[in-house]
Scaffold this active site. Sequence first.
Site, PDB file in Angstrom:
ATOM      1  N   GLU A 153      -6.135  -6.193   3.778  1.00 21.75           N
ATOM      2  CA  GLU A 153      -6.124  -7.282   2.780  1.00 21.75           C
ATOM      3  C   GLU A 153      -7.274  -7.132   1.785  1.00 21.75           C
ATOM      4  O   GLU A 153      -7.849  -8.112   1.318  1.00 21.75           O
ATOM      5  CB  GLU A 153      -6.181  -8.668   3.453  1.00 21.75           C
ATOM      6  CG  GLU A 153      -5.082  -8.948   4.440  1.00 21.75           C
ATOM      7  CD  GLU A 153      -3.705  -9.048   3.804  1.00 21.75           C
ATOM      8  OE1 GLU A 153      -3.584  -8.800   2.597  1.00 21.75           O
ATOM      9  OE2 GLU A 153      -2.749  -9.363   4.522  1.00 21.75           O
ATOM     10  N   ARG A 163      -5.836 -13.160   2.366  1.00 24.47           N
ATOM     11  CA  ARG A 163      -7.231 -12.967   2.763  1.00 24.47           C
ATOM     12  C   ARG A 163      -7.729 -14.132   3.606  1.00 24.47           C
ATOM     13  O   ARG A 163      -8.516 -13.945   4.536  1.00 24.47           O
ATOM     14  CB  ARG A 163      -8.096 -12.780   1.516  1.00 24.47           C
ATOM     15  CG  ARG A 163      -7.922 -11.406   0.908  1.00 24.47           C
ATOM     16  CD  ARG A 163      -8.454 -11.281  -0.499  1.00 24.47           C
ATOM     17  NE  ARG A 163      -8.217  -9.915  -0.986  1.00 24.47           N
ATOM     18  CZ  ARG A 163      -8.267  -9.558  -2.253  1.00 24.47           C
ATOM     19  NH1 ARG A 163      -8.543 -10.458  -3.198  1.00 24.47           N
ATOM     20  NH2 ARG A 163      -8.036  -8.299  -2.609  1.00 24.47           N
ATOM     21  N   THR A 178       2.445  -3.439   8.452  1.00 26.33           N
ATOM     22  CA  THR A 178       2.463  -4.187   9.714  1.00 26.33           C
ATOM     23  C   THR A 178       3.891  -4.621  10.014  1.00 26.33           C
ATOM     24  O   THR A 178       4.580  -5.134   9.151  1.00 26.33           O
ATOM     25  CB  THR A 178       1.559  -5.429   9.615  1.00 26.33           C
ATOM     26  OG1 THR A 178       0.218  -5.007   9.377  1.00 26.33           O
ATOM     27  CG2 THR A 178       1.609  -6.256  10.889  1.00 26.33           C
ATOM     28  N   SER A 181       0.819  -1.216   0.000  1.00 28.31           N
ATOM     29  CA  SER A 181       0.000   0.000   0.000  1.00 28.31           C
ATOM     30  C   SER A 181       0.853   1.267   0.000  1.00 28.31           C
ATOM     31  O   SER A 181       1.992   1.282   0.472  1.00 28.31           O
ATOM     32  CB  SER A 181      -0.915   0.019   1.220  1.00 28.31           C
ATOM     33  OG  SER A 181      -1.858  -1.023   1.167  1.00 28.31           O
ATOM     34  N   TRP A 214       1.013   1.858   5.765  1.00 21.61           N
ATOM     35  CA  TRP A 214       0.233   0.793   6.405  1.00 21.61           C
ATOM     36  C   TRP A 214       1.006  -0.531   6.469  1.00 21.61           C
ATOM     37  O   TRP A 214       0.477  -1.590   6.158  1.00 21.61           O
ATOM     38  CB  TRP A 214      -1.107   0.589   5.695  1.00 21.61           C
ATOM     39  CG  TRP A 214      -1.899   1.838   5.547  1.00 21.61           C
ATOM     40  CD1 TRP A 214      -2.214   2.478   4.389  1.00 21.61           C
ATOM     41  CD2 TRP A 214      -2.461   2.631   6.613  1.00 21.61           C
ATOM     42  NE1 TRP A 214      -2.933   3.618   4.650  1.00 21.61           N
ATOM     43  CE2 TRP A 214      -3.100   3.735   6.015  1.00 21.61           C
ATOM     44  CE3 TRP A 214      -2.476   2.514   8.007  1.00 21.61           C
ATOM     45  CZ2 TRP A 214      -3.754   4.715   6.750  1.00 21.61           C
ATOM     46  CZ3 TRP A 214      -3.125   3.494   8.742  1.00 21.61           C
ATOM     47  CH2 TRP A 214      -3.762   4.569   8.116  1.00 21.61           C
TER      48      TRP A 214
END
Length: 379
Positions: free
Chosen positions: A360, A240, A160, A128, A158
């Site tokens: 996701e 996902r 993680t 992203s 974004w």
Amino acid sequence: MAVDRLLPSSEAADLLDLTRAIADKELAPRVDAHEKAETYPEGLFDMLGAAGLLGLPYPEEFGGGGQPYEVYLQVLEELAARWAAVAVATSVHGLSCYPVAMFGTRAQQERWLPDMLAGELIGGYSLSEPQAGSDAAALTCRADRDGDGYRITGTKAWITHGGKASYYALFVRAAGGISCFLAPGSVDGLTFGPPEQKMGLNAVPTTAAYWDGAFLDGDRLIGREGQGLQIAFSALDSGRLGIAACATGLAQAALDAAVGYANERTAFGRKIVDHQGLGFLLADMAAAVDSARATYVDAARRRDAGRPYSRQASVAKLIATDAAMKVTTDAVQVLGGYGYTRDFPVERYMREAKIMQIFEGTNQIQRLVISRTFATTPA
């Protein structure tokens, strides 16, 4: 409440027992303190790696667990039922291994995968950007050729494990189109923003990354130039499913908390679980959790069988994360005023569930993916 699972082997059952024991001993006692203080659980991912839980769906040849995805996802669910942030970060680590495992050369796999799958290297996934979330084709962070390598310039968002990860699966625009690199977590010209101030999942940082001409060796290109979107979208189907499993674990935790409270609290001379109105609410919550689990297990079994599963992955992500939002909200309702306080974990569960409808691929994107499968091919 122990989930009655249908597992494919006794080995899988033993693995789930091990996961529960680790989660109960190492995760459950620490989650509240770290989430409230927003502090990173140093050493925890090293422990999970040493236990073999960070490389489960990847080949034993490179140090992975060689487990079916069906089993790996149920491990994620068990972790999420104790600590959602850790489970999400574990899922993201698995996602970051995917480009090398599926598109890397043999030399790249032998060089990096053993340490990645053992948890010696913890990964992040950097797709992203501030203006390119769901629209991955709109990336502007770029890789410019410089001798035998590349200079990376631009901003990613974004991420993680941003600033904590050992490496990042990095997607940027190169001359041949969107390309994928395995970028080191520390290199001259790479800096990270402060952790985002999030509603939940606060024990694991989410940050922006700023690339200011940082140099990457050419052998860190995964696949070929221009293959990045293919790699990213292929990986996201698996990612996902990881989020669907995490959402299901979170919903199960909320259901367990609500059922436990309903069996202890009394009103009008009876346990509140015995009041039909509340009993029916709990029944709906249980049905939502069971349905979520069934959708991700079905998609995982298709993946394991080598069958198309992209639509099923989107269905699982949509169903499981919407279920988590509803079940956690209903758990707060069951606990009443206590549910709105930080003395009980259900308010945290509700905050943590919201992001699962977003990352996701937002649930609106999942509906778009599903709806496109209805289009007929022109004759």
